[in-house]
Design a protein around this motif. Structure first.
Motif, PDB file in Angstrom:
ATOM      1  N   ASP A  85       3.934  -0.418 -21.681  1.00 20.91           N
ATOM      2  CA  ASP A  85       4.344  -1.674 -21.044  1.00 20.91           C
ATOM      3  C   ASP A  85       3.369  -2.737 -21.535  1.00 20.91           C
ATOM      4  O   ASP A  85       2.301  -2.941 -20.944  1.00 20.91           O
ATOM      5  N   LEU A  86       3.734  -3.384 -22.619  1.00 27.32           N
ATOM      6  CA  LEU A  86       2.846  -4.347 -23.262  1.00 27.32           C
ATOM      7  C   LEU A  86       2.954  -5.734 -22.646  1.00 27.32           C
ATOM      8  O   LEU A  86       2.464  -6.714 -23.211  1.00 27.32           O
ATOM      9  N   ARG A  87       3.581  -5.805 -21.475  1.00 25.89           N
ATOM     10  CA  ARG A  87       3.719  -7.082 -20.766  1.00 25.89           C
ATOM     11  C   ARG A  87       2.970  -7.055 -19.431  1.00 25.89           C
ATOM     12  O   ARG A  87       2.251  -7.978 -19.105  1.00 25.89           O
ATOM     13  N   LYS A  88       3.160  -5.959 -18.666  1.00 27.96           N
ATOM     14  CA  LYS A  88       2.470  -5.809 -17.391  1.00 27.96           C
ATOM     15  C   LYS A  88       1.904  -4.389 -17.284  1.00 27.96           C
ATOM     16  O   LYS A  88       2.370  -3.577 -16.485  1.00 27.96           O
ATOM     17  N   PRO A  89       0.901  -4.077 -18.081  1.00 35.64           N
ATOM     18  CA  PRO A  89       0.342  -2.717 -18.082  1.00 35.64           C
ATOM     19  C   PRO A  89      -0.392  -2.383 -16.782  1.00 35.64           C
ATOM     20  O   PRO A  89      -0.980  -3.257 -16.147  1.00 35.64           O
ATOM     21  N   THR A  90      -0.347  -1.106 -16.401  1.00 36.38           N
ATOM     22  CA  THR A  90      -1.004  -0.677 -15.157  1.00 36.38           C
ATOM     23  C   THR A  90      -1.815   0.610 -15.301  1.00 36.38           C
ATOM     24  O   THR A  90      -2.601   0.936 -14.415  1.00 36.38           O
ATOM     25  N   ALA A  91      -1.622   1.351 -16.390  1.00 38.19           N
ATOM     26  CA  ALA A  91      -2.278   2.662 -16.516  1.00 38.19           C
ATOM     27  C   ALA A  91      -3.795   2.564 -16.427  1.00 38.19           C
ATOM     28  O   ALA A  91      -4.455   3.452 -15.883  1.00 38.19           O
ATOM     29  N   HIS A  92      -4.362   1.485 -16.955  1.00 40.64           N
ATOM     30  CA  HIS A  92      -5.826   1.360 -16.916  1.00 40.64           C
ATOM     31  C   HIS A  92      -6.333   1.196 -15.487  1.00 40.64           C
ATOM     32  O   HIS A  92      -7.449   1.587 -15.167  1.00 40.64           O
ATOM     33  N   TYR A  93      -5.508   0.633 -14.606  1.00 37.79           N
ATOM     34  CA  TYR A  93      -5.882   0.549 -13.190  1.00 37.79           C
ATOM     35  C   TYR A  93      -5.790   1.932 -12.544  1.00 37.79           C
ATOM     36  O   TYR A  93      -6.696   2.372 -11.834  1.00 37.79           O
ATOM     37  N   THR A  94      -4.679   2.619 -12.784  1.00 35.15           N
ATOM     38  CA  THR A  94      -4.451   3.935 -12.177  1.00 35.15           C
ATOM     39  C   THR A  94      -5.538   4.930 -12.558  1.00 35.15           C
ATOM     40  O   THR A  94      -6.025   5.694 -11.719  1.00 35.15           O
ATOM     41  N   PHE A  95      -5.938   4.913 -13.834  1.00 30.58           N
ATOM     42  CA  PHE A  95      -6.911   5.891 -14.319  1.00 30.58           C
ATOM     43  C   PHE A  95      -8.328   5.317 -14.434  1.00 30.58           C
ATOM     44  O   PHE A  95      -9.215   5.973 -14.982  1.00 30.58           O
TER      45      PHE A  95
END
Length: 233
Positions: A85-95
């Motif tokens: 998701d190169l517009r609203k990424p979230t994985a870096h928050y989750t991990f």
């Protein structure tokens, strides 16, 4: 203030990654059921690349992606979760990762794949954040560099799982669906309308995407008190 924010992020991470932090819960068991369904969805070939998406935002696709990555890693497969998701990424928050480098860094030849991935404390699990948000996400995901990236990643990992933007929002998921062996569609109970779901399926199949199944999310069950769980249809 900083300590309070860090504590909140940790709690959010534990809540979202239930398969890691509460593996014996009914929710975690549902994710393992989905894993089994995916494994048996293809008799002739092993599924090695998956895309998880939804019709619209807020349906739980990123949470589903994270937990599927965890349960596959717990099974012994080396898993690479990619935040596409190169517009609203979230994985870096989750991990709890930095997003200064990631997928976009690799696709633009600023970093090598194995330099950009993050080894998690869960055995066999690796995460590649989105990296800096580019001005042309769709073009980047549909580029020759992306195909080369896939070939390289499959040399290093048993399974690649992409977290993508919602199908009805942008074309990114359709592009990736054509590159992956299968797609999992996340549907939020009581939120996703029938028309949107039909349109999403049409868009995915129009680009030769293979829809493996649908995950019903946020279904409320009234047994000894209400709780939410994730299930596969």
């Amino acid at each position: 203030m900083a300590a309070s924010k860090n504590k909140k992020r940790l709690l959010d991470s534990k809540r979202k990654l239930v398969a890691k932090y509460d593996p014996k819960s009914p929710i975690s068991e549902q994710y393992r059921t989905i894993r089994t369904n995916i494994l048996y969805s293809s008799v002739d070939e092993e599924i090695r690349s998956l895309m998880v998406t939804s019709s619209g935002p807020g349906e739980g696709k990123s949470t589903t992606t994270g937990n599927l990555a965890v349960v596959f890693a717990q099974q012994g497969k080396t898993v690479l979760l990619i935040d596409a998701d190169l517009r609203k990424p979230t994985a870096h928050y989750t991990f709890k990762l930095s997003n200064t480098t990631g997928l976009t860094s690799v696709l633009t030849n600023q970093q090598e794949l194995m330099e950009a991935v993050n080894k998690m404390d869960e055995d066999n699990l690796y995460v590649l954040p989105s990296g800096p948000i580019p001005p042309n996400p769709s073009e980047l995901l549909g580029s020759k560099a992306m195909k080369q990236f896939m070939e390289r990643a499959l040399e290093e990992f048993d399974l690649i799982i992409f977290d993508t933007p919602p199908v009805l929002a942008v074309t990114d998921a359709q592009i990736l669906g054509n590159l992956c062996q299968g797609t999992i569609l996340v549907v939020s109970s009581g939120k996703t309308d029938k028309e949107s779901l039909i349109k999403t399926k049409e868009l995915l199949t129009a680009t030769n995407g293979r829809l493996l199944g649908v995950v019903l999310n946020n279904k409320k069950i009234d047994k000894k008190g209400s709780y939410y769980y994730y299930g596969a249809n």
